[in-house]
Design a protein around this motif. Structure first.
Motif, PDB file in Angstrom:
ATOM      1  N   ARG A  98       7.658 -19.467  -2.122  1.00 62.73           N
ATOM      2  CA  ARG A  98       6.351 -19.044  -2.571  1.00 62.73           C
ATOM      3  C   ARG A  98       5.928 -17.614  -2.071  1.00 62.73           C
ATOM      4  NH1 ARG A  98       2.701 -22.583  -2.297  1.00 62.73           N
ATOM      5  NH2 ARG A  98       3.935 -24.271  -2.192  1.00 62.73           N
ATOM      6  N   PRO A  99       5.167 -16.899  -3.066  1.00 63.17           N
ATOM      7  CA  PRO A  99       4.624 -15.390  -2.641  1.00 63.17           C
ATOM      8  C   PRO A  99       3.941 -15.525  -1.182  1.00 63.17           C
ATOM      9  CG  PRO A  99       3.573 -16.354  -4.435  1.00 63.17           C
ATOM     10  CD  PRO A  99       4.432 -17.293  -4.217  1.00 63.17           C
ATOM     11  N   ARG A 100       4.363 -14.569  -0.474  1.00 62.87           N
ATOM     12  CA  ARG A 100       3.469 -14.300   0.978  1.00 62.87           C
ATOM     13  C   ARG A 100       2.986 -13.035   0.837  1.00 62.87           C
ATOM     14  NH1 ARG A 100       7.578 -13.939   4.676  1.00 62.87           N
ATOM     15  NH2 ARG A 100       9.123 -13.768   3.203  1.00 62.87           N
ATOM     16  N   PRO A 101       1.998 -12.774   1.880  1.00 66.10           N
ATOM     17  CA  PRO A 101       1.557 -11.469   2.103  1.00 66.10           C
ATOM     18  C   PRO A 101       2.461 -10.609   2.891  1.00 66.10           C
ATOM     19  CG  PRO A 101       0.238 -12.799   3.479  1.00 66.10           C
ATOM     20  CD  PRO A 101       1.220 -13.674   2.485  1.00 66.10           C
ATOM     21  N   ALA A 102       2.464  -9.321   2.862  1.00 68.89           N
ATOM     22  CA  ALA A 102       3.428  -8.315   3.641  1.00 68.89           C
ATOM     23  C   ALA A 102       2.551  -7.155   3.890  1.00 68.89           C
ATOM     24  CB  ALA A 102       4.661  -8.399   2.990  1.00 68.89           C
ATOM     25  N   SER A 103       3.275  -6.467   4.782  1.00 66.22           N
ATOM     26  CA  SER A 103       3.060  -5.148   5.321  1.00 66.22           C
ATOM     27  C   SER A 103       4.327  -4.097   4.677  1.00 66.22           C
ATOM     28  CB  SER A 103       2.854  -4.620   6.634  1.00 66.22           C
ATOM     29  OG  SER A 103       1.464  -5.414   7.075  1.00 66.22           O
ATOM     30  N   VAL A 104       3.938  -3.053   3.935  1.00 67.61           N
ATOM     31  CA  VAL A 104       5.001  -2.002   3.557  1.00 67.61           C
ATOM     32  C   VAL A 104       4.861  -0.753   4.026  1.00 67.61           C
ATOM     33  CG1 VAL A 104       5.586  -1.170   1.480  1.00 67.61           C
ATOM     34  CG2 VAL A 104       4.665  -3.355   1.287  1.00 67.61           C
ATOM     35  N   VAL A 105       6.026  -0.010   4.417  1.00 68.70           N
ATOM     36  CA  VAL A 105       6.054   1.228   4.929  1.00 68.70           C
ATOM     37  C   VAL A 105       6.821   2.177   3.982  1.00 68.70           C
ATOM     38  CG1 VAL A 105       6.797   2.777   6.911  1.00 68.70           C
ATOM     39  CG2 VAL A 105       6.404   0.260   7.225  1.00 68.70           C
ATOM     40  N   SER A 148       4.049 -16.770 -10.714  1.00 66.21           N
ATOM     41  CA  SER A 148       3.511 -15.568 -11.211  1.00 66.21           C
ATOM     42  C   SER A 148       4.147 -14.410 -10.235  1.00 66.21           C
ATOM     43  CB  SER A 148       2.008 -15.518 -11.050  1.00 66.21           C
ATOM     44  OG  SER A 148       1.472 -15.660  -9.999  1.00 66.21           O
ATOM     45  N   SER A 149       4.755 -15.068  -9.226  1.00 67.58           N
ATOM     46  CA  SER A 149       5.349 -13.707  -8.187  1.00 67.58           C
ATOM     47  C   SER A 149       6.266 -14.454  -7.088  1.00 67.58           C
ATOM     48  CB  SER A 149       4.223 -13.190  -7.457  1.00 67.58           C
ATOM     49  OG  SER A 149       4.694 -12.182  -6.648  1.00 67.58           O
ATOM     50  N   THR A 150       7.535 -13.793  -6.881  1.00 62.39           N
ATOM     51  CA  THR A 150       8.132 -14.197  -5.821  1.00 62.39           C
ATOM     52  C   THR A 150       8.330 -12.945  -4.839  1.00 62.39           C
ATOM     53  OG1 THR A 150      10.079 -13.059  -7.044  1.00 62.39           O
ATOM     54  CG2 THR A 150       9.532 -15.379  -7.616  1.00 62.39           C
ATOM     55  N   PRO A 197       0.020   9.913  12.371  1.00 62.24           N
ATOM     56  CA  PRO A 197      -0.615  11.295  12.473  1.00 62.24           C
ATOM     57  C   PRO A 197       0.115  12.383  11.779  1.00 62.24           C
ATOM     58  CG  PRO A 197      -0.543  10.219  14.746  1.00 62.24           C
ATOM     59  CD  PRO A 197       0.232   9.402  13.642  1.00 62.24           C
ATOM     60  N   ASP A 198       1.447  12.233  11.719  1.00 65.52           N
ATOM     61  CA  ASP A 198       2.173  13.404  11.126  1.00 65.52           C
ATOM     62  C   ASP A 198       2.100  13.248   9.485  1.00 65.52           C
ATOM     63  OD1 ASP A 198       4.023  11.284  10.836  1.00 65.52           O
ATOM     64  OD2 ASP A 198       5.569  12.238  12.038  1.00 65.52           O
ATOM     65  N   MET A 199       1.384  12.310   9.107  1.00 68.75           N
ATOM     66  CA  MET A 199       1.538  12.052   7.580  1.00 68.75           C
ATOM     67  C   MET A 199       2.669  11.722   6.716  1.00 68.75           C
ATOM     68  SD  MET A 199      -1.657  12.180   7.111  1.00 68.75           S
ATOM     69  CE  MET A 199      -2.221  12.419   5.224  1.00 68.75           C
ATOM     70  N   LYS A 200       4.040  11.284   7.509  1.00 68.84           N
ATOM     71  CA  LYS A 200       5.162  11.106   7.196  1.00 68.84           C
ATOM     72  C   LYS A 200       5.588   9.448   6.799  1.00 68.84           C
ATOM     73  CE  LYS A 200       7.180  15.288   8.772  1.00 68.84           C
ATOM     74  NZ  LYS A 200       8.135  15.674   9.537  1.00 68.84           N
ATOM     75  N   TYR A 201       4.689   8.605   7.178  1.00 70.25           N
ATOM     76  CA  TYR A 201       4.596   7.009   6.939  1.00 70.25           C
ATOM     77  C   TYR A 201       3.272   6.532   6.703  1.00 70.25           C
ATOM     78  CZ  TYR A 201       9.139   7.951   9.404  1.00 70.25           C
ATOM     79  OH  TYR A 201      10.455   8.246   9.771  1.00 70.25           O
ATOM     80  N   ILE A 202       3.316   5.843   5.683  1.00 72.79           N
ATOM     81  CA  ILE A 202       2.168   5.277   4.992  1.00 72.79           C
ATOM     82  C   ILE A 202       2.411   3.724   5.252  1.00 72.79           C
ATOM     83  CG2 ILE A 202       0.605   4.727   2.941  1.00 72.79           C
ATOM     84  CD1 ILE A 202       1.118   7.411   2.074  1.00 72.79           C
ATOM     85  N   PHE A 203       1.088   3.139   5.634  1.00 75.43           N
ATOM     86  CA  PHE A 203       1.331   1.471   5.801  1.00 75.43           C
ATOM     87  C   PHE A 203       0.354   0.986   4.828  1.00 75.43           C
ATOM     88  CE2 PHE A 203       2.908   3.393   9.646  1.00 75.43           C
ATOM     89  CZ  PHE A 203       3.901   2.531  10.166  1.00 75.43           C
ATOM     90  N   VAL A 204       0.777   0.105   3.936  1.00 73.43           N
ATOM     91  CA  VAL A 204       0.130  -0.625   3.101  1.00 73.43           C
ATOM     92  C   VAL A 204       0.359  -2.124   3.261  1.00 73.43           C
ATOM     93  CG1 VAL A 204      -0.578  -1.021   0.466  1.00 73.43           C
ATOM     94  CG2 VAL A 204       0.272   1.318   1.464  1.00 73.43           C
ATOM     95  N   ASN A 205      -0.984  -2.747   3.108  1.00 70.45           N
ATOM     96  CA  ASN A 205      -0.822  -4.354   3.153  1.00 70.45           C
ATOM     97  C   ASN A 205      -0.892  -4.824   1.825  1.00 70.45           C
ATOM     98  OD1 ASN A 205      -0.489  -4.646   6.089  1.00 70.45           O
ATOM     99  ND2 ASN A 205      -3.019  -4.082   6.202  1.00 70.45           N
ATOM    100  N   ILE A 206       0.064  -5.779   1.592  1.00 74.39           N
ATOM    101  CA  ILE A 206      -0.168  -6.474   0.125  1.00 74.39           C
ATOM    102  C   ILE A 206      -0.744  -8.077   0.361  1.00 74.39           C
ATOM    103  CG2 ILE A 206       1.151  -7.527  -1.539  1.00 74.39           C
ATOM    104  CD1 ILE A 206       1.028  -4.526  -1.716  1.00 74.39           C
ATOM    105  N   GLN A 207      -1.854  -8.213  -0.093  1.00 75.51           N
ATOM    106  CA  GLN A 207      -2.507  -9.641   0.139  1.00 75.51           C
ATOM    107  C   GLN A 207      -2.561 -10.357  -1.195  1.00 75.51           C
ATOM    108  OE1 GLN A 207      -6.596  -8.629   1.633  1.00 75.51           O
ATOM    109  NE2 GLN A 207      -5.848  -8.864   4.004  1.00 75.51           N
ATOM    110  N   HIS A 208      -2.508 -11.681  -1.093  1.00 77.64           N
ATOM    111  CA  HIS A 208      -2.660 -12.369  -2.075  1.00 77.64           C
ATOM    112  C   HIS A 208      -1.613 -12.393  -3.269  1.00 77.64           C
ATOM    113  CE1 HIS A 208      -6.477 -13.215  -0.024  1.00 77.64           C
ATOM    114  NE2 HIS A 208      -6.954 -12.020  -0.380  1.00 77.64           N
ATOM    115  N   PRO A 209      -0.234 -12.041  -2.961  1.00 77.70           N
ATOM    116  CA  PRO A 209       0.604 -11.794  -4.222  1.00 77.70           C
ATOM    117  C   PRO A 209       0.834 -13.187  -4.788  1.00 77.70           C
ATOM    118  CG  PRO A 209       1.637 -12.225  -1.897  1.00 77.70           C
ATOM    119  CD  PRO A 209       0.189 -12.071  -1.671  1.00 77.70           C
ATOM    120  N   GLY A 210       0.979 -13.010  -6.238  1.00 79.07           N
ATOM    121  CA  GLY A 210       1.040 -14.358  -7.138  1.00 79.07           C
ATOM    122  C   GLY A 210      -0.218 -15.045  -7.166  1.00 79.07           C
ATOM    123  N   GLU A 211      -1.431 -15.006  -6.775  1.00 83.35           N
ATOM    124  CA  GLU A 211      -2.604 -15.644  -6.965  1.00 83.35           C
ATOM    125  C   GLU A 211      -2.930 -15.435  -8.453  1.00 83.35           C
ATOM    126  OE1 GLU A 211      -5.692 -15.481  -4.140  1.00 83.35           O
ATOM    127  OE2 GLU A 211      -4.488 -16.172  -2.501  1.00 83.35           O
ATOM    128  N   GLY A 212      -3.743 -16.345  -8.757  1.00 88.11           N
ATOM    129  CA  GLY A 212      -4.254 -16.283 -10.287  1.00 88.11           C
ATOM    130  C   GLY A 212      -3.224 -17.016 -11.032  1.00 88.11           C
TER     131      GLY A 212
END
Length: 102
Positions: free
Chosen positions: A81-88, A70-72, A30-45
């Motif tokens: 192997r590449p894995r999905p993750a959440s980033v702050v 293609s990704s680590t 709510p204070d806009m000081k932290y953003i959460f982003v999800n990374i899906q399907h890293p290294g696919e393709g």
């Protein structure tokens, strides 16, 4: 991921995900000081070599023999192997993410 300033109409790059990923699920505190982003399907393709030389994706066998071709993400050199993750994301100075210093 791009960000736009609605006042100045300036568009710029905010972040880049790992090769082959989908950046999803953005939300913030709510204070806009932290953003959460999800990374899906890293290294696919296609693996890097195929991505540079062809539009052909690797076969299942090729991908199984070289899962980090293609990704680590997110473990770097220690990855099996590449894995999905959440980033702050936050600012070191504690200000609102996306704001400019005063």
């Amino acid at each position: 991921m791009l960000v736009a300033d609605p006042e100045s109409k300036v568009l710029c790059r905010f972040m880049v995900g790992p090769r082959g990923c989908e950046v999803t699920g953005i939300t913030w505190t709510p204070d806009m000081k932290y953003i959460f982003v999800n990374i899906q399907h890293p290294g696919e393709g296609p693996m890097l070599k195929e991505a540079q030389n062809s539009t052909k994706a690797p076969t299942v066998e090729e991908a199984q023999n070289n899962p980090t071709g293609s990704s680590t993400w997110p473990d770097g050199d220690q990855a099996t192997r590449p894995r999905p993750a959440s980033v702050v994301i936050w600012r070191e100075d504690g200000n609102v993410v996306g704001s400019f210093p005063a």
